[in-house]
Design a protein around this motif. Structure first.
Motif, PDB file in Angstrom:
ATOM      1  N   THR A 174       0.820  -1.213   0.000  1.00 21.10           N
ATOM      2  CA  THR A 174       0.000   0.000   0.000  1.00 21.10           C
ATOM      3  C   THR A 174       0.850   1.257   0.000  1.00 21.10           C
ATOM      4  N   ALA A 175       1.942   1.255   0.728  1.00 27.50           N
ATOM      5  CA  ALA A 175       2.805   2.436   0.784  1.00 27.50           C
ATOM      6  C   ALA A 175       3.353   2.782  -0.589  1.00 27.50           C
ATOM      7  N   ALA A 176       3.683   1.756  -1.379  1.00 25.86           N
ATOM      8  CA  ALA A 176       4.209   1.990  -2.724  1.00 25.86           C
ATOM      9  C   ALA A 176       3.142   2.582  -3.646  1.00 25.86           C
ATOM     10  N   LEU A 177       1.876   2.254  -3.392  1.00 24.10           N
ATOM     11  CA  LEU A 177       0.783   2.808  -4.201  1.00 24.10           C
ATOM     12  C   LEU A 177       0.601   4.302  -3.947  1.00 24.10           C
ATOM     13  N   ARG A 178       0.913   4.753  -2.748  1.00 27.39           N
ATOM     14  CA  ARG A 178       0.765   6.148  -2.327  1.00 27.39           C
ATOM     15  C   ARG A 178      -0.663   6.660  -2.538  1.00 27.39           C
ATOM     16  N   PRO A 179      -1.650   5.980  -1.950  1.00 25.39           N
ATOM     17  CA  PRO A 179      -3.022   6.462  -2.075  1.00 25.39           C
ATOM     18  C   PRO A 179      -3.190   7.797  -1.364  1.00 25.39           C
ATOM     19  N   ILE A 180      -4.067   8.622  -1.898  1.00 25.08           N
ATOM     20  CA  ILE A 180      -4.328   9.918  -1.275  1.00 25.08           C
ATOM     21  C   ILE A 180      -5.674   9.874  -0.561  1.00 25.08           C
ATOM     22  N   SER A 181      -5.824  10.767   0.412  1.00 21.27           N
ATOM     23  CA  SER A 181      -7.055  10.810   1.195  1.00 21.27           C
ATOM     24  C   SER A 181      -7.403  12.255   1.523  1.00 21.27           C
ATOM     25  N   ARG A 182      -8.654  12.462   1.931  1.00 23.59           N
ATOM     26  CA  ARG A 182      -9.118  13.791   2.320  1.00 23.59           C
ATOM     27  C   ARG A 182      -8.819  14.024   3.791  1.00 23.59           C
ATOM     28  N   CYS A 183      -8.449  15.259   4.103  1.00 29.44           N
ATOM     29  CA  CYS A 183      -8.138  15.614   5.491  1.00 29.44           C
ATOM     30  C   CYS A 183      -8.884  16.865   5.938  1.00 29.44           C
ATOM     31  N   GLY A 184     -10.045  17.099   5.376  1.00 30.69           N
ATOM     32  CA  GLY A 184     -10.880  18.189   5.846  1.00 30.69           C
ATOM     33  C   GLY A 184     -10.805  19.439   5.015  1.00 30.69           C
ATOM     34  N   TYR A 185     -11.815  20.301   5.254  1.00 33.31           N
ATOM     35  CA  TYR A 185     -11.938  21.561   4.549  1.00 33.31           C
ATOM     36  C   TYR A 185     -11.967  21.303   3.035  1.00 33.31           C
ATOM     37  N   THR A 186     -11.626  22.270   2.227  1.00 32.33           N
ATOM     38  CA  THR A 186     -11.820  22.088   0.785  1.00 32.33           C
ATOM     39  C   THR A 186     -10.560  21.679   0.036  1.00 32.33           C
ATOM     40  N   ASP A 187      -9.389  21.886   0.625  1.00 27.89           N
ATOM     41  CA  ASP A 187      -8.173  21.696  -0.168  1.00 27.89           C
ATOM     42  C   ASP A 187      -7.094  20.881   0.527  1.00 27.89           C
ATOM     43  N   ARG A 188      -7.439  20.174   1.595  1.00 27.78           N
ATOM     44  CA  ARG A 188      -6.415  19.465   2.353  1.00 27.78           C
ATOM     45  C   ARG A 188      -6.469  17.965   2.096  1.00 27.78           C
ATOM     46  N   TYR A 189      -5.324  17.432   1.738  1.00 24.61           N
ATOM     47  CA  TYR A 189      -5.196  16.013   1.411  1.00 24.61           C
ATOM     48  C   TYR A 189      -3.971  15.451   2.116  1.00 24.61           C
ATOM     49  N   ALA A 190      -3.882  14.131   2.136  1.00 25.99           N
ATOM     50  CA  ALA A 190      -2.709  13.455   2.675  1.00 25.99           C
ATOM     51  C   ALA A 190      -2.381  12.290   1.755  1.00 25.99           C
ATOM     52  N   VAL A 191      -1.128  11.873   1.817  1.00 28.76           N
ATOM     53  CA  VAL A 191      -0.717  10.700   1.064  1.00 28.76           C
ATOM     54  C   VAL A 191      -0.252   9.642   2.058  1.00 28.76           C
ATOM     55  N   ALA A 192      -0.707   8.411   1.860  1.00 29.58           N
ATOM     56  CA  ALA A 192      -0.317   7.311   2.744  1.00 29.58           C
ATOM     57  C   ALA A 192       0.896   6.616   2.148  1.00 29.58           C
ATOM     58  N   ASP A 193       2.053   6.931   2.669  1.00 25.29           N
ATOM     59  CA  ASP A 193       3.272   6.311   2.145  1.00 25.29           C
ATOM     60  C   ASP A 193       4.214   5.833   3.251  1.00 25.29           C
ATOM     61  N   THR A 194       3.782   5.953   4.505  1.00 29.54           N
ATOM     62  CA  THR A 194       4.576   5.485   5.634  1.00 29.54           C
ATOM     63  C   THR A 194       3.665   4.696   6.565  1.00 29.54           C
ATOM     64  N   PHE A 195       4.117   3.517   6.951  1.00 29.76           N
ATOM     65  CA  PHE A 195       3.288   2.657   7.779  1.00 29.76           C
ATOM     66  C   PHE A 195       4.077   2.123   8.968  1.00 29.76           C
ATOM     67  N   PHE A 196       3.351   1.704   9.992  1.00 32.41           N
ATOM     68  CA  PHE A 196       3.957   0.998  11.106  1.00 32.41           C
ATOM     69  C   PHE A 196       3.086  -0.196  11.449  1.00 32.41           C
ATOM     70  N   SER A 197       3.646  -1.156  12.153  1.00 29.20           N
ATOM     71  CA  SER A 197       2.919  -2.385  12.474  1.00 29.20           C
ATOM     72  C   SER A 197       2.763  -2.537  13.977  1.00 29.20           C
ATOM     73  N   MET A 198       1.646  -3.150  14.379  1.00 28.73           N
ATOM     74  CA  MET A 198       1.411  -3.508  15.769  1.00 28.73           C
ATOM     75  C   MET A 198       0.735  -4.868  15.800  1.00 28.73           C
ATOM     76  N   ALA A 199       1.209  -5.735  16.677  1.00 26.44           N
ATOM     77  CA  ALA A 199       0.587  -7.046  16.814  1.00 26.44           C
ATOM     78  C   ALA A 199      -0.690  -6.922  17.637  1.00 26.44           C
ATOM     79  N   ARG A 200      -1.732  -7.614  17.222  1.00 21.42           N
ATOM     80  CA  ARG A 200      -2.965  -7.607  18.009  1.00 21.42           C
ATOM     81  C   ARG A 200      -2.737  -8.328  19.331  1.00 21.42           C
ATOM     82  N   PRO A 201      -3.351  -7.828  20.406  1.00 21.95           N
ATOM     83  CA  PRO A 201      -3.185  -8.519  21.691  1.00 21.95           C
ATOM     84  C   PRO A 201      -3.895  -9.862  21.693  1.00 21.95           C
ATOM     85  N   ALA A 202      -3.366 -10.778  22.454  1.00 22.38           N
ATOM     86  CA  ALA A 202      -3.973 -12.101  22.564  1.00 22.38           C
ATOM     87  C   ALA A 202      -5.324 -11.976  23.256  1.00 22.38           C
ATOM     88  N   ALA A 203      -6.224 -12.872  22.918  1.00 26.24           N
ATOM     89  CA  ALA A 203      -7.569 -12.840  23.523  1.00 26.24           C
ATOM     90  C   ALA A 203      -7.493 -13.150  25.008  1.00 26.24           C
TER      91      ALA A 203
END
Length: 203
Positions: A174-203
């Motif tokens: 997904t980071a390589a795709l660099r999808p863009i997203s809306r971040c409010g108001y009329t002209d603000r956007y973001a690009v998703a190109d950096t990620f981090f991982s977290m393991a889900r807690p055990a039940a």
């Protein structure tokens, strides 16, 4: 901690409604449709997301009965095209309010590509497109029962177009795709190109 009711926000402090800036980032529903008369529409939607995975389903919300909503309900189909950073300017061009019959594809310099299972075209340059069949539409109402004049279109994904170049070790990069997203108001956007991982807690 500031508290206010939406209709009575402190306009001296918040002259612009922050709602869209707070519920962010939001993926962009870049929706292509074809009407009964063969007219094609392409438009980005700020209120859009995946809503189910079994089966995979998407939803976009139209303020008023715009062409995308009208064409999707007429035909029972729509296509979601992934807007990436490289396609940001073209995506923005398709947000212009054009007259019926004018092509957003042409305005943005985008090539149409055929789909396999639905009649609506997809954006050829997008690395991913999801062909959808409409499941149902819902008109939104407020707590008093008044119409909000927003119409949510729910679609089930029936076909996937995916550029194999974005697949790494059996997963979409997904980071390589660099999808863009809306971040409010009329002209603000973001690009998703950096990620981090977290393991889900055990039940």
């Amino acid at each position: 901690m500031l508290f206010y009711e939406p209709a009575d926000r402190p306009r001296d402090l918040l002259p612009h409604d922050p709602f869209k800036a707070l519920v962010a980032p939001r993926p962009i529903g870049w929706v292509s449709t074809r009407g009964r008369d063969g007219a094609v529409n392409l438009a980005p939607y700020s209120f859009f997301n995946a809503v189910c995975d079994r089966p995979p389903m998407l939803a976009f919300s139209s303020a008023g009965r715009k062409d995308s909503m009208t064409f999707a309900t007429e035909s029972g189909e729509f296509v979601w095209n992934l807007p990436t950073y490289d396609l940001r300017e073209a995506m923005n061009e398709t947000s212009a309010a054009l007259s019926r019959g004018e092509s957003e594809f042409a305005r943005a310099g985008l090539e149409l590509a055929p789909c396999r299972l639905v009649a609506a075209p997809r954006v050829a340059a997008s690395p991913c497109a999801l062909e959808c069949r409409v499941v149902h539409t819902v008109e939104l109402h407020d707590v008093d029962g008044a119409s909000a004049d927003h119409h949510v279109v729910f679609g089930q994904v029936v076909g996937v177009h995916l550029d194999e170049a974005c697949i790494s070790d059996g997963m979409v990069d997904t980071a390589a795709l660099r999808p863009i997203s809306r971040c409010g108001y009329t002209d603000r956007y973001a690009v998703a190109d950096t990620f981090f991982s977290m393991a889900r807690p055990a039940a």
